[in-house]
Design a protein around this motif. Structure first.
Motif, short mmCIF file in Angstrom:
data_model
loop_
_atom_site.label_atom_id
_atom_site.label_comp_id
_atom_site.label_asym_id
_atom_site.label_seq_id
_atom_site.Cartn_x
_atom_site.Cartn_y
_atom_site.Cartn_z
N TYR A 1 -5.28 21.16 -14.84
CA TYR A 1 -5.54 21.72 -16.16
C TYR A 1 -6.80 22.58 -16.18
O TYR A 1 -7.24 23.01 -17.23
N GLY A 2 -7.37 22.80 -14.98
CA GLY A 2 -8.49 23.73 -14.87
C GLY A 2 -9.86 23.10 -14.82
O GLY A 2 -10.86 23.82 -14.69
N THR A 3 -9.96 21.80 -14.93
CA THR A 3 -11.27 21.15 -14.94
C THR A 3 -11.81 20.98 -13.52
O THR A 3 -11.11 20.48 -12.63
N TYR A 4 -13.04 21.39 -13.31
CA TYR A 4 -13.68 21.27 -11.99
C TYR A 4 -13.95 19.81 -11.67
O TYR A 4 -14.44 19.05 -12.50
N ILE A 5 -13.62 19.41 -10.43
CA ILE A 5 -13.80 18.03 -10.01
C ILE A 5 -14.90 17.90 -8.96
O ILE A 5 -15.77 17.05 -9.05
N GLY A 6 -14.85 18.75 -7.95
CA GLY A 6 -15.85 18.65 -6.89
C GLY A 6 -15.49 19.55 -5.72
O GLY A 6 -14.80 20.55 -5.88
N LYS A 7 -15.93 19.15 -4.52
CA LYS A 7 -15.74 19.97 -3.33
C LYS A 7 -15.29 19.08 -2.18
O LYS A 7 -15.83 18.00 -1.96
N VAL A 8 -14.28 19.56 -1.43
CA VAL A 8 -13.78 18.81 -0.28
C VAL A 8 -14.79 18.90 0.85
O VAL A 8 -15.21 19.99 1.26
N ILE A 9 -15.22 17.74 1.37
CA ILE A 9 -16.22 17.74 2.44
C ILE A 9 -15.70 17.10 3.72
O ILE A 9 -16.40 17.11 4.74
N GLY A 10 -14.50 16.53 3.70
CA GLY A 10 -13.98 15.92 4.92
C GLY A 10 -12.74 15.08 4.65
O GLY A 10 -12.26 14.99 3.51
N THR A 11 -12.22 14.49 5.70
CA THR A 11 -11.00 13.68 5.58
C THR A 11 -11.12 12.40 6.40
O THR A 11 -11.95 12.30 7.30
N ILE A 12 -10.28 11.44 6.06
CA ILE A 12 -10.11 10.24 6.87
C ILE A 12 -8.69 10.25 7.41
O ILE A 12 -7.73 10.39 6.64
N THR A 13 -8.54 10.13 8.73
CA THR A 13 -7.23 10.25 9.37
C THR A 13 -6.77 8.93 9.97
O THR A 13 -7.57 8.03 10.25
N ASP A 14 -5.47 8.85 10.17
CA ASP A 14 -4.86 7.70 10.83
C ASP A 14 -4.96 7.89 12.34
O ASP A 14 -5.40 8.94 12.82
N ILE A 15 -4.53 6.91 13.10
CA ILE A 15 -4.64 6.98 14.55
C ILE A 15 -3.78 8.08 15.14
O ILE A 15 -4.06 8.61 16.21
N ASP A 16 -2.73 8.49 14.40
CA ASP A 16 -1.87 9.57 14.88
C ASP A 16 -2.38 10.95 14.45
O ASP A 16 -1.74 11.97 14.72
N GLY A 17 -3.51 10.99 13.78
CA GLY A 17 -4.08 12.27 13.36
C GLY A 17 -3.70 12.71 11.98
O GLY A 17 -4.25 13.70 11.46
N SER A 18 -2.77 12.02 11.34
CA SER A 18 -2.36 12.40 9.99
C SER A 18 -3.44 12.03 8.98
O SER A 18 -4.11 11.02 9.12
N VAL A 19 -3.60 12.88 7.96
CA VAL A 19 -4.63 12.66 6.96
C VAL A 19 -4.20 11.59 5.97
O VAL A 19 -3.09 11.63 5.43
N GLN A 20 -5.06 10.62 5.74
CA GLN A 20 -4.79 9.57 4.77
C GLN A 20 -5.45 9.88 3.43
O GLN A 20 -4.80 9.89 2.39
N THR A 21 -6.76 10.11 3.46
CA THR A 21 -7.49 10.42 2.24
C THR A 21 -8.41 11.60 2.47
O THR A 21 -8.76 11.93 3.62
N VAL A 22 -8.81 12.22 1.36
CA VAL A 22 -9.69 13.38 1.41
C VAL A 22 -10.97 13.04 0.66
O VAL A 22 -10.92 12.56 -0.48
N GLY A 23 -12.11 13.30 1.28
CA GLY A 23 -13.39 13.03 0.64
C GLY A 23 -13.81 14.19 -0.22
O GLY A 23 -13.93 15.32 0.26
N VAL A 24 -14.03 13.93 -1.51
CA VAL A 24 -14.44 14.97 -2.45
C VAL A 24 -15.80 14.62 -3.02
O VAL A 24 -15.98 13.54 -3.60
N ASP A 25 -16.75 15.54 -2.86
CA ASP A 25 -18.09 15.37 -3.42
C ASP A 25 -18.02 15.69 -4.91
O ASP A 25 -17.82 16.83 -5.30
N CYS A 26 -18.21 14.67 -5.74
CA CYS A 26 -18.11 14.82 -7.20
C CYS A 26 -19.48 14.81 -7.87
O CYS A 26 -19.62 14.38 -9.03
N GLY A 27 -20.48 15.24 -7.15
CA GLY A 27 -21.81 15.32 -7.74
C GLY A 27 -22.39 13.97 -8.06
O GLY A 27 -22.46 13.09 -7.22
#
Length: 273
Positions: free
Chosen positions: A17-43
């Motif tokens: 809906y257009g509201t600013y949330i934060g900035k992507v700064i990294g990810t957490i991956t599984d042992i197979d390399g697939s991304v599980q979660t994304v770290g977002v800096d929300c101030g």
């Protein structure tokens, strides 16, 4: 990790809906390399870990998709398909009575599926009501802030320019909230429509399937001319860029009927931000 999955690191995150949330700064991956979660800096709210499936790249931004929207979308898709299969089952039995015994087994399977979906539906309805309450609270707070700014302006505490600035920002936030409320209301209507269609249960598991067709779908001999409409195909997953061609406009999941652009044209709002 695919190239597209890597590209969104460092991008700003906004909700649909257009509201600013934060900035992507990294990810957490599984042992197979697939991304599980994304770290977002929300101030001031700190680092938030967001499920990878709730993010999608759109131009220079990463768009956050609320969990309630994904859950409601999945429910509408599964329940709609279950109802269509029950309808098809009734049609098969009406055309060939010799298949009644086989159809009874399949019918029981889909009846149990509907019962399972009923519990899921109850939980999603509670989430939607809770979210509406949160949005109403935000609206009340924003309107109070805007009114107080008007009061300060009238008492010559702030200039007309400052008041106009407050009004501009609050109007934008209110628009975001109203768009989300409208979509939730539309989703609730779609869920209720499906509930009405599947509301009458078969009391006896041994009941004749041809008779059961009456309680589920009306008389099989004179089927309804209109088939139930499937939810708008709003599946959007991570790693898949959303088309930006002018002729393709996104459709919110609660839209009735065929795909048609809705007031909550979130891609347009994101692009113009």
């Amino acid at each position: 990790m695919s190239k597209e999955e890597i590209e969104f690191i460092g991008k700003q995150v906004k909700d649909m809906y257009g509201t600013y949330i934060g900035k992507v700064i990294g990810t957490i991956t599984d042992i197979d390399g697939s991304v599980q979660t994304v770290g977002v800096d929300c101030g001031s709210e700190g680092l938030k870990q967001i499920a990878f499936e709730q993010l999608v790249i759109q131009g220079q931004y990463v768009i956050f998709i609320p969990r309630w929207r994904l859950d409601a979308q999945r429910l509408l898709r599964e329940k709609g398909l279950t109802m269509r299969r029950i309808r098809a089952l009734m049609d098969i039995v009406s055309e060939n009575d010799d298949m009644k015994d086989d159809a009874e087994l399949i019918h029981e399977k889909y009846k149990m599926k509907l019962l399972t979906l009923d519990e899921t539906e109850r939980q999603i309805k509670e989430k939607l009501e809770k979210r509406l309450g949160e949005l109403d609270g935000q609206l009340k707070s924003i309107r109070m802030l805007r009114f107080d700014a008007k009061l300060q302006n009238k008492s010559n505490e702030i200039s007309d320019a400052k008041y106009d600035l407050v009004k501009t920002h609050t109007v934008e936030i209110i628009e975001h909230i109203e768009h989300e409320k409208a979509e939730i209301t539309s989703i609730q209507r779609r869920i209720n429509d499906l509930s009405v269609e599947s509301g009458e249960r078969i009391e006896s598991p041994k009941q004749d399937v041809h008779s059961a067709a009456i309680s589920y779908l009306g008389k099989v001999e004179s089927p309804s001319p209109s088939q139930p409409k499937t939810p708008a195909p709003a599946d959007i997953g991570v790693g898949t860029s959303i088309p930006t061609a002018p002729a393709t406009k996104p459709v919110a999941i609660g839209v009735d009927g065929d795909e048609a652009p809705q007031d909550s044209d979130w891609l347009k709002r994101i692009s113009s931000s």
